[in-house]
Write an enzyme that holds these catalytic residues in place. Structure first.
Site, PDB file in Angstrom:
ATOM      1  N   SER A  94       0.876  -1.181   0.000  1.00 53.92           N
ATOM      2  CA  SER A  94       0.000   0.000   0.000  1.00 53.92           C
ATOM      3  C   SER A  94       0.908   1.225   0.000  1.00 53.92           C
ATOM      4  CB  SER A  94      -0.864   0.028   1.261  1.00 53.92           C
ATOM      5  OG  SER A  94      -1.600  -1.151   1.379  1.00 53.92           O
ATOM      6  N   LYS A 169      -7.195   2.040  -2.294  1.00 54.66           N
ATOM      7  CA  LYS A 169      -6.717   1.568  -0.985  1.00 54.66           C
ATOM      8  C   LYS A 169      -6.689   2.714   0.042  1.00 54.66           C
ATOM      9  CE  LYS A 169      -4.605  -1.005   2.106  1.00 54.66           C
ATOM     10  NZ  LYS A 169      -5.195  -2.138   2.800  1.00 54.66           N
ATOM     11  N   LYS A 237       1.481   5.545   8.113  1.00 52.00           N
ATOM     12  CA  LYS A 237       1.998   5.634   6.734  1.00 52.00           C
ATOM     13  C   LYS A 237       0.844   5.817   5.736  1.00 52.00           C
ATOM     14  CE  LYS A 237       2.261   1.906   4.670  1.00 52.00           C
ATOM     15  NZ  LYS A 237       1.471   1.086   3.744  1.00 52.00           N
TER      16      LYS A 237
END
Ligand code: NAD
Length: 293
Positions: A94, A169, A237
């Protein structure tokens, strides 16, 4: 088809095992020797990144973030230096969709195709081979490699051009983080108002407020079990990538910014390696009570 698989962590290890089970010829690489040894015991070959580049028709990565993907593929000794024109790279990590597009552009100059194919579902679905893949790239490349992704997932959807998988995502990760925060807030209220969180969970999980997130994460909060799963630091993140992408396209993300603040606070308290259900501990700090015992 020879497949090279780089990144055998919580997710990559079971995903690679499912490719072996499906009969693919698999060569693996990771910084952690024990992870590589486990895959070799399951039937894979181990090789350097250079050898993977030279010998494989398809190279796949499952590593933390864009800097790792860029280093592995485009660094001084990056895999792309050794890949033949006509081969393909699929990144399942991702990462920021802007980085996916940059990597794809660099690979296109070498005649290498790319898909960005991040997943949702976490470790249990990685083990079961029932992950959801959200994919970006050319339709013909997607069709060619859909069977490989289907060996690891039960849903494989092409969302658009390169970067569309990671954009999807980011949307997923915003919804998951905000949903965990909403559950933490609501179950803290219930406990402080004197109602057993377990009974609240039983009563509402089948109604409109119920969700896959609630089913997976609220029992962990009630048990006080914050073993990852999906780590707080990885969610930091993802939300950073969402905020960066939001700034680039001008999308308002006020709720994402607030929950990112919770996550940073938890990281500062030494909980970066906790499961993201540990957002409940941010509320425990504010309220002085735990949802669990
Ligand atoms: P992890 O930290 O468990 O695994 C990452 C692996 O990559 C490690 O084994 C590490 O040694 C390896 N690695 C890093 N740099 C490398 C390099 N230069 N060369 C070779 N190997 C290298 O992470 P994870 O939980 O498996 O997540 C991987 C990706 O999947 C992340 O982008 C994450 O956001 C995403 N993801 C995770 C989950 C989850 O529930 N854990 C769910 C969906 C998506």
């Amino acid at each position: 088809m020879k497949i090279g698989f780089i990144g055998l962590g919580i997710m990559g290890k079971p995903m690679a095992k499912n490719l072996l089970k499906a009969g693919y010829d698999l060569t693996v690489n990771d910084l952690v020797k024990e992870a590589v040894d486990e895959l070799v015991a399951a039937g894979a070959k181990a090789a350097s990144k250079e050898e993977i580049g030279r010998t494989c028709d398809l190279v796949m990565t499952m590593v933390p973030n864009s800097p790792q993907v860029k280093e592995i593929m485009l660094g001084e000794h990056g895999v792309a230096n050794y890949m033949r024109p006509g081969t393909t790279f699929i990144d399942m990590s991702s990462i920021n969709p802007i980085a996916s597009r940059e990597i794809a552009a660099a690979l296109a100059e070498k005649g290498i195709e790319m898909l960005d194919a991040p997943v949702s579902g976490g470790e249990p679905k990685a083990i079961d081979g029932t992950l959801s893949f959200m994919v970006g790239g050319k339709k013909e490349v997607f069709e060619k490699f859909k069977p490989v992704l289907s060996a690891m997932g039960s849903s494989v959807v092409l969302c658009g051009d390169i970067g569309a998988g990671n954009t999807t995502k980011l949307a997923n990760q915003i919804i998951v983080a905000l949903n965990i925060a909403a559950c933490s807030e609501a179950f803290t209220l219930a406990k402080m108002a004197g109602v057993d969180p377990q009974l609240v969970f039983q009563a509402i999980r089948g109604g409109l407020a119920g969700s896959t997130v609630m089913d997976a994460k609220v029992p962990m909060m009630i048990e006080g079990n914050f073993k990852p799963g999906f780590k707080i630091d990885l969610h930091i993140k993802d939300l950073n990538n969402a905020l960066e992408c939001g700034h680039a396209v001008g999308a308002p993300l006020p709720l994402t910014s607030i929950v990112q603040d919770f996550l940073y606070n938890l990281h500062k308290d030494g909980r970066g390696q906790d499961d993201h259900s540990s957002i409940a501990n941010y509320y425990a700090k504010l309220s002085g009570i735990n949802i669990g015992k």
